[in-house]
Design a protein around this motif. Structure first.
Motif, PDB file in Angstrom:
ATOM      1  N   GLU A 358      -5.631   4.076   4.714  1.00 38.21           N
ATOM      2  CA  GLU A 358      -5.825   2.767   4.077  1.00 38.21           C
ATOM      3  C   GLU A 358      -6.984   2.028   4.729  1.00 38.21           C
ATOM      4  O   GLU A 358      -7.812   1.411   4.041  1.00 38.21           O
ATOM      5  CB  GLU A 358      -4.539   1.943   4.164  1.00 38.21           C
ATOM      6  CG  GLU A 358      -3.485   2.306   3.154  1.00 38.21           C
ATOM      7  CD  GLU A 358      -2.421   1.230   3.028  1.00 38.21           C
ATOM      8  OE1 GLU A 358      -2.646   0.253   2.288  1.00 38.21           O
ATOM      9  OE2 GLU A 358      -1.371   1.358   3.678  1.00 38.21           O
ATOM     10  N   THR A 365      -1.634   1.302  -0.986  1.00 43.27           N
ATOM     11  CA  THR A 365      -0.211   1.208  -1.295  1.00 43.27           C
ATOM     12  C   THR A 365      -0.031   0.504  -2.629  1.00 43.27           C
ATOM     13  O   THR A 365      -0.618  -0.548  -2.875  1.00 43.27           O
ATOM     14  CB  THR A 365       0.532   0.421  -0.207  1.00 43.27           C
ATOM     15  OG1 THR A 365       0.206   0.963   1.072  1.00 43.27           O
ATOM     16  CG2 THR A 365       2.033   0.512  -0.408  1.00 43.27           C
ATOM     17  N   GLY A 369       6.133   1.430  -3.557  1.00 41.95           N
ATOM     18  CA  GLY A 369       5.942   2.163  -2.305  1.00 41.95           C
ATOM     19  C   GLY A 369       5.215   3.463  -2.447  1.00 41.95           C
ATOM     20  O   GLY A 369       5.290   4.329  -1.566  1.00 41.95           O
ATOM     21  N   TYR A 371       1.675   5.833  -2.803  1.00 41.37           N
ATOM     22  CA  TYR A 371       0.320   5.825  -2.255  1.00 41.37           C
ATOM     23  C   TYR A 371      -0.643   6.407  -3.295  1.00 41.37           C
ATOM     24  O   TYR A 371      -0.412   7.484  -3.832  1.00 41.37           O
ATOM     25  CB  TYR A 371       0.272   6.626  -0.952  1.00 41.37           C
ATOM     26  CG  TYR A 371       0.920   5.870   0.188  1.00 41.37           C
ATOM     27  CD1 TYR A 371       0.169   5.023   1.003  1.00 41.37           C
ATOM     28  CD2 TYR A 371       2.285   5.957   0.410  1.00 41.37           C
ATOM     29  CE1 TYR A 371       0.757   4.315   2.032  1.00 41.37           C
ATOM     30  CE2 TYR A 371       2.878   5.240   1.432  1.00 41.37           C
ATOM     31  CZ  TYR A 371       2.118   4.414   2.236  1.00 41.37           C
ATOM     32  OH  TYR A 371       2.713   3.692   3.248  1.00 41.37           O
TER      33      TYR A 371
END
Length: 375
Positions: A358, A365, A369, A371
C-alpha cells in the motif's frame, strides 16, 4: 481436478448433510476428498480430535460412493460441472465462509470469480416501485461499471426482475437454486433461465433429484450472500426472506445496502427497519452504491490512465511481495485469508507485506476488507 477427487467430494457431501461443520473442518485440514475416503475407517488418523458422530458417519460409506459415481455420470450427461472447494472455478469468495458447500453444481458460461459481484434480493411480491428501482439501478450501474456479475435466486418478484434487468443491460447473471439442476422452480422462469445459461448460469449445492423443499431455500441464502461482495435489499416486508440473506451477508463481513421506501408501505417496512437498525447502508442510486463500495468507474480509470496516474512499472518488490502481486494479477480483489491460503504466507507476515505494498502504491484496501491491485 481429477475425476476421482470430484466423486470422492460428492460422496462426502452425501454423508455430511447433518454434520457439515465437522466435514468442512476435516476437508480443510486434509485438503483432499480422496485422502479422506481412503482413510474412512481411520478418520482419527487424519483428525485426532474428530467427534464420535463424525467417526460414525464414516463407518460405511459404500452407499455414498455409489451415489457419487452415479451423480457424476448424470452431471456429465447433462452438462453440469461439479465444482469442488479449492478448485480454480469454485467461487473464491465462498472460501471465506465457515459453512460453504463442499461441492457446487453449475451450468453456465460466466466466471464465478469476477472482479465485482453483487447479490440482489427482496420480496416475492415486488411492486412497481421496486421494479423501477432495479431497472434504474441496473441501467446506471452498467454505465458506471460495465463488468459486474449479478447474483439472485430466480424466485418471483425482486429476484427474477434483477435477473431480467441484468440480461437487458448486458450483464452476466447467476441464479442460486434450491433444488437439483435437472429441474427448475418456478417453471414459469424457464425462458429467463435458458437465457442465463448463455450469459450467466445456474448453480446449486443440491444434486439432481433434489426437490425445492422449503428448508432448501433457507440453505441457499448463504450461497447468495457468500458469493458476492455486497448484498442489496430492494423491497422487503418486515419479516421478509430477504432479511435472512442480509443477516448472513453481514455475519460474513460483507457489505449490505437497502433502498428506502415510503413509511407504512408493506414491502418497504423491512428495508426501512434494517436501515434504522444500521443493518444496511442507505442507497438511493447506483452512484451511491459504487461510491460506498469504492469501485472505480470506467470513466475514472480512463482519466487516470490518460494522466499517467496508473503505474507503468512496479517498484522493487521482494520475492513475497511479487508472489502477492502475481496472485492479484490473476484474480484481483481478494481478502487477506484467501491471499494467505493461496500464497502460503502466514496472516501476520502477509499483513506487513500488504501494508508495504500500500505504501508503494501497488495495492489498495477496498470495501469488505479486500485488496485491489492498482496496476
Amino acid at each position: 481436478m481429477n475425476q476421482q477427487e470430484i466423486i470422492s467430494a460428492i460422496a462426502l457431501t452425501r454423508i455430511s448433510y447433518f454434520s457439515l461443520a465437522e466435514m468442512l473442518e476435516l476437508f480443510r485440514r486434509v485438503g483432499s476428498a480422496q485422502e479422506i475416503v481412503a482413510h474412512s475407517q481411520h478418520i482419527r488418523d487424519l483428525l485426532p480430535d474428530a467427534n464420535d458422530r463424525l467417526v460414525q458417519v464414516f463407518a460405511d460409506i459404500s452407499q455414498a460412493q455409489r451415489f457419487a459415481e452415479s451423480e457424476f455420470q448424470t452431471c456429465e450427461s447433462m452438462g453440469i460441472r461439479p465444482l469442488v472447494m479449492g478448485s480454480d472455478d469454485y467461487p473464491s469468495r465462498l472460501l471465506e465462509c465457515p459453512d460453504a458447500p463442499l461441492v457446487l453444481y453449475y451450468q453456465g458460461a460466466a466466471s464465478l470469480n469476477q472482479k465485482r459481484v453483487v447479490s440482489i434480493v427482496g420480496t416475492r411480491h415486488s411492486t412497481t416501485y421496486g421494479q423501477d428501482l432495479i431497472r434504474r439501478f441496473m441501467s446506471d450501474l452498467r454505465n458506471l461499471c460495465p463488468q459486474v456479475l449479478v447474483v439472485s435466486g430466480l424466485a418471483y418478484g425482486i429476484d427474477i426482475c434483477a435477473h431480467r434487468e441484468a440480461l437487458a443491460q448486458g450483464y452476466e447473471t447467476v441464479a442460486v437454486l434450491a433444488h437439483g439442476l435437472d429441474d427448475l422452480y418456478p417453471p414459469r422462469h424457464r425462458q429467463t433461465a435458458d437465457a442465463m445459461l448463455q450469459r450467466g448460469g445456474l448453480i446449486t449445492e443440491f444434486p439432481t433429484g433434489t426437490r425445492p423443499d422449503k428448508m432448501n431455500f433457507v440453505r441457499r441464502n448463504r450461497i447468495v450472500a457468500g458469493m458476492a461482495d455486497a448484498t442489496l435489499l430492494v423491497e422487503s416486508a418486515i419479516h421478509g426472506g430477504g432479511l435472512i440473506t442480509t443477516r448472513i451477508a453481514s455475519d460474513y463481513g460483507r457489505d449490505v445496502f437497502a433502498f428506502p421506501g415510503a413509511v407504512g408501505a408493506p414491502y418497504s417496512e423491512g428495508c426501512n427497519d434494517l436501515i434504522r437498525r444500521q443493518g444496511a447502508g442507505l442507497i438511493m442510486s447506483a452512484q451511491h452504491f459504487v461510491e460506498a463500495m469504492g469501485w472505480e468507474t470506467d470513466a475514472q480509470l480512463s482519466e487516470a490512465q490518460a494522466h499517467g496516474i496508473e503505474r507503468q512499472l512496479f517498484p522493487e518488490l521482494s520475492a513475497d511481495e511479487q508472489r502477492v502481486v502475481a496472485l492479484l494479477q490473476r484474480q484481483n480483489d481478494l481478502q487477506i485469508n484467501v491471499l494467505s491460503v493461496q500464497t502460503g504466507i502466514g496472516v501476520g507476515p502477509l499483513t506487513a507485506l500488504l501494508f508495504s505494498l500500500e505504501m508503494k502504491g501497488v495495492v489498495r484496501t477496498m470495501a469488505g476488507g479486500t485488496y485491489h491491485l492498482l496496476v
